[in-house]
Design an enzyme around this catalytic site. Structure first.
Site, short mmCIF file in Angstrom:
data_model
loop_
_atom_site.label_atom_id
_atom_site.label_comp_id
_atom_site.label_asym_id
_atom_site.label_seq_id
_atom_site.Cartn_x
_atom_site.Cartn_y
_atom_site.Cartn_z
N ASP A 1 -10.48 3.31 3.91
CA ASP A 1 -9.37 2.45 3.53
C ASP A 1 -8.25 3.31 2.94
O ASP A 1 -8.47 4.46 2.54
CB ASP A 1 -9.82 1.42 2.49
CG ASP A 1 -10.46 0.21 3.14
OD1 ASP A 1 -10.32 0.04 4.36
OD2 ASP A 1 -11.12 -0.58 2.41
N ASP B 1 -15.87 -5.56 9.64
CA ASP B 1 -16.86 -4.54 9.29
C ASP B 1 -18.27 -5.13 9.26
O ASP B 1 -19.21 -4.63 9.90
CB ASP B 1 -16.52 -3.88 7.96
CG ASP B 1 -16.10 -4.89 6.89
OD1 ASP B 1 -16.28 -6.11 7.09
OD2 ASP B 1 -15.59 -4.46 5.84
N ASP C 1 -0.33 0.10 10.54
CA ASP C 1 -0.21 -1.20 11.21
C ASP C 1 1.08 -1.93 10.82
O ASP C 1 1.38 -2.98 11.38
CB ASP C 1 -1.43 -2.07 10.88
CG ASP C 1 -2.03 -2.69 12.14
OD1 ASP C 1 -1.84 -2.12 13.22
OD2 ASP C 1 -2.67 -3.74 12.04
N GLU D 1 0.87 -1.18 0.00
CA GLU D 1 0.00 0.00 0.00
C GLU D 1 0.90 1.23 0.00
O GLU D 1 1.25 1.74 1.06
CB GLU D 1 -0.92 -0.01 1.23
CG GLU D 1 -1.86 -1.20 1.26
CD GLU D 1 -2.68 -1.26 2.55
OE1 GLU D 1 -3.80 -1.80 2.48
OE2 GLU D 1 -2.21 -0.80 3.60
#
Length: 729
Positions: A307, A444, A146, A117
């Site tokens: 996100d 979620d 994270d 990412e």
């Protein structure tokens, strides 16, 4: 909904903030459901009678397949009983509240790996929401890293500097597309200072990408001692899986100003503490840490979760949300407002079905007419109160806690580090009664389901201009891997003590319980798809007829059921503004997912259930490969990875092709089409659906072709199935 007030004996009508109407096709949906239900019941009755007269393995498998299809169809009808459309009137908000009355807003953005990412992707998302048309003194952005990477922290230090130029530029020129990368690529508007801002963005991007590529941060890039001190926490003992918490305030409202002297929103970097000896509960754990850290610093009553790649596409989105939250007539149990996940960069015909139109846009509008849609992990505004079951053991975490000190003070930072530590959740209710719930990879879905079981409601807000835009994987393997992970999590919900088919139906209402059951049991689609992909074709190779003849009335029932199910979905796609080609590709991918993601997800869940180690969690890569991108834009499937996920698909493709050709030859020789017509028709339909597979296995030479190893193994498996099939037929 509008409201009225009385003043000196006269009634003043206040214009509505929003409207909600039932979709016009609802009556047709209900009538079709009744007719189709009778047809399904007749088919299952026919199967049971046939099985009683003559028990065979094949007839049992077909009954199982049709029973699962009937169950999934029945649960899907819950979405079609009360679909609604909503409209919002932002211009009327001034009648209900002034800007100074707007609630504070905390934005949570999660990332996990700077190589899968890219930090610039996260930076663009953060900048797009920092530039909201919302009072900056009421806006705070928290970034959860994270992966515990100093590369991500460096990227946000750069972003904080650039933001002091980008935010006033957007305000001054009334820019709508406030994600810098999207804005500069679109070139929709050009102003005197655009080239300067673009050059600043380009320089920032180069610095960040160079640091990520090198894996280290040169001292030349550090502008002050504070930055050097921040990076000093990354010692040799600091690893992504084992490190103390890091909370770094990058921008503070009370101190930082942009280049025009305007207040900047808060920007806070958070990397929660981790230990190899403690569970970290994936994204749910990361979001719970942000809930606690933000509570100690700003404690805003409204929270937005995003996100990594889901950037803001409309700067007025928070104000749109206030049209619901500030409506005095709104149900006080309204817990969250969910926006659809919509993706940019999807090719013309959406060959991978990456838009997930049915799951992210059509079905949520059906749930919206009940008690509201599920949370999809991004693009969702929550009332902070939904995450707290009562008073917290830590006073600073109570929802009514007022933060009067600087968020960068030693006292506030000490509490923030304390609640971000990996040991904090021991012997607390976090993950069970507070915060996002643990126990499923789809945190979620599970969290929203349990919230609705407790009486909370939600709203699906789907404006014409998408509120958020994200990236969809552009290679088939990534998509199938992502969905396989979802499948494992969904089955964890389906078979937990709060299963939607039992607990949900009673706790919420029958229709909403069925909606959640439809999602939770999603992976069992693999059962009928796998049976229909192999059993009729193997029977055809053995000249065994397993379906009614073309002249039999039961044959017409099969045709009606097939055309009815496909026709209803096609119509919904077209009414939703999609082309027939996109619908066709979506149903093709449904079959492919059934033979890969659903099947492997089901197998992985069963292995996990009996205690056998499985593949584990894997972050979906957001890195774009140029060659893959080129093939994707040309509408060419990419099979370049030798993955086991492709084996069932290619094996089915081989068997369907061979059985179809064998069936045609047999019919030409025997002059008897009636008995095998339905099996030949089914194999022919599969061949049309599998055409991209045949191209990849035989005709293509590029890197996206099917690996030779996968093709050879598939042919071997198909041959083995044929050799053992006479035992069954």
């Amino acid at each position: 909904m509008g409201s009225s007030t009385e003043s000196h004996g006269s009634t003043i009508h206040v214009p509505p903030l929003h409207t909600c109407v039932l979709k016009s096709r609802t009556s047709a949906n209900r009538l079709f459901a009744i007719v189709y239900s009778f047809a399904i019941s007749s088919l299952l009755y026919h199967h049971c009678i046939a099985l009683l007269h003559s028990f065979t393995i094949v007839s049992l498998l077909i009954l199982l397949a049709d029973a699962v299809l009937a169950f999934m169809w029945a649960t899907s009808q819950a979405f079609r009983m009360c679909p609604v459309e909503r409209r919002v009137f932002i211009e009327n908000l001034e009648h209900y509240a002034k800007e100074s009355d707007y609630p504070r807003l905390d934005v949570f953005i999660c990332t996990a790996d700077p190589y899968k990412e890219p930090p610039m992707c996260v930076v663009n998302t953060a900048l797009s929401v920092m530039a909201y048309d919302y009072p900056t003194e009421k806006l705070s952005v928290y970034v959860s890293d994270d992966g515990g990477s100093k590369l991500t922290l460096f990227a946000f230090m750069e972003a904080a500097r650039f933001a002091t130029h980008w935010l006033p530029y957007c305000r001054k020129n009334n820019i709508v597309e406030r994600c810098p990368d999207a804005y500069f690529k679109s070139n929709n508007s050009w102003f005197p200072d655009t080239n300067r801002i673009k050059m600043m963005y380009k320089n920032m991007r180069v610095r960040v990408e160079n640091v990520v590529q090198e894996g280290t941060i040169s001292r030349d890039y550090m502008t002050n001692e504070g930055e050097s001190e921040a990076f000093s926490r990354w010692t040799d003992e600091f690893t992504p899986q084992n490190h103390p918490p890091v909370v770094q305030v990058l921008l503070e409202q009370s101190k930082d100003k942009d280049v025009t002297g305007h207040t900047m929103p808060n920007l806070v970097y958070v990397s929660r503490g981790k230990s190899m000896n403690l569970p970290h509960n994936f994204k749910a754990g990361a979001l719970n840490v942000l809930l606690r850290v933000s509570a100690t610093m700003t404690n805003a009553p409204v929270i937005l979760t995003l996100d990594t790649d889901m950037y803001s596409n409309d700067p007025r989105t928070p104000v749109r949300v206030l049209c619901y939250l500030l409506d005095p007539a709104m149900d006080p149990k309204l817990g969250y407002i969910q926006f659809p996940q919509i993706f940019h960069g999807i090719n013309e015909n959406d060959i991978y079905g990456g838009q997930l139109k049915l799951e992210f846009q059509i079905e949520p509008s059906g749930m919206d007419g009940l008690v509201g849609p599920s949370y999809v992990g991004t693009g969702c505004f929550f009332r902070r109160g939904v995450f707290f079951g009562g008073p917290s053991e830590t006073p600073e975490l109570n929802q009514d806690h007022l933060v009067n000190e600087s968020i960068n003070s030693k006292e506030v930072l000490a509490v923030a580090h304390h609640v971000a530590d990996c040991n904090f959740e021991k012997k607390t209710k976090w993950g069970t009664e507070m915060g996002l719930r643990y126990g499923s990879l789809v945190e979620d879905f599970y969290t929203s389901y349990l919230l609705q079981c407790k009486g909370w409601k939600s709203i699906f807000c789907n404006p014409k201009r998408p509120a958020f835009l994200g990236n969809s994987p552009i290679n088939l393997h990534s998509i199938l891997n992502q969905i396989m992970r979802w499948c494992v999590g969904l089955l964890e919900v389906a078979f937990c003590r709060y299963s939607p088919i039992t607990f949900g139906v009673k706790s919420i209402n029958p229709l909403t319980g069925l909606c959640y059951a439809h999602f939770a049991f999603w992976p069992i689609w693999s059962i009928p798809i796998t049976i229909y992909a192999f059993v009729p074709q193997l029977a055809l190779l053995n000249c065994a007829s397993i379906f009614p003849k073309a002249s039999d009335p039961w044959f017409l029932l099969y045709i009606f059921l097939f055309l009815g199910a496909y026709g209803q979905e096609c119509l919904e796609f077209m009414l939703g503004g999609e082309s027939i080609q996109r619908w066709w590709n979506n149903q093709r991918l449904w079959t492919i997912r059934g033979l890969s993601s659903f099947l492997f997800g089901l197998a992985e869940y069963l292995l996990k259930f009996i205690g056998i180690s499985t593949f584990g969690f894997n972050v979906t890569s957001k890195v774009v490969d140029e060659e893959q991108s080129k093939r994707y834009n040309q509408g060419i499937f990419d099979f370049g990875v030798p993955s086991p996920l492709f084996l069932p698909i290619t094996t089915a493709a081989v068997i369907n092709l061979v059985s179809f050709l064998w069936g045609i030859v047999h019919v030409l020789k025997q002059r008897d089409l009636e008995g095998l017509f339905m099996q030949i028709l089914l194999a022919g339909f599969a061949i049309v659906n599998c055409w991209p597979l045949y191209e990849a296995m035989v005709l293509r030479t590029d890197e996206g072709k099917m690996p030779v190893k996968i093709t050879l193994i598939s042919i071997t498996l198909a041959w083995a199935l044929y050799l053992v099939s006479p035992v069954v037929f």
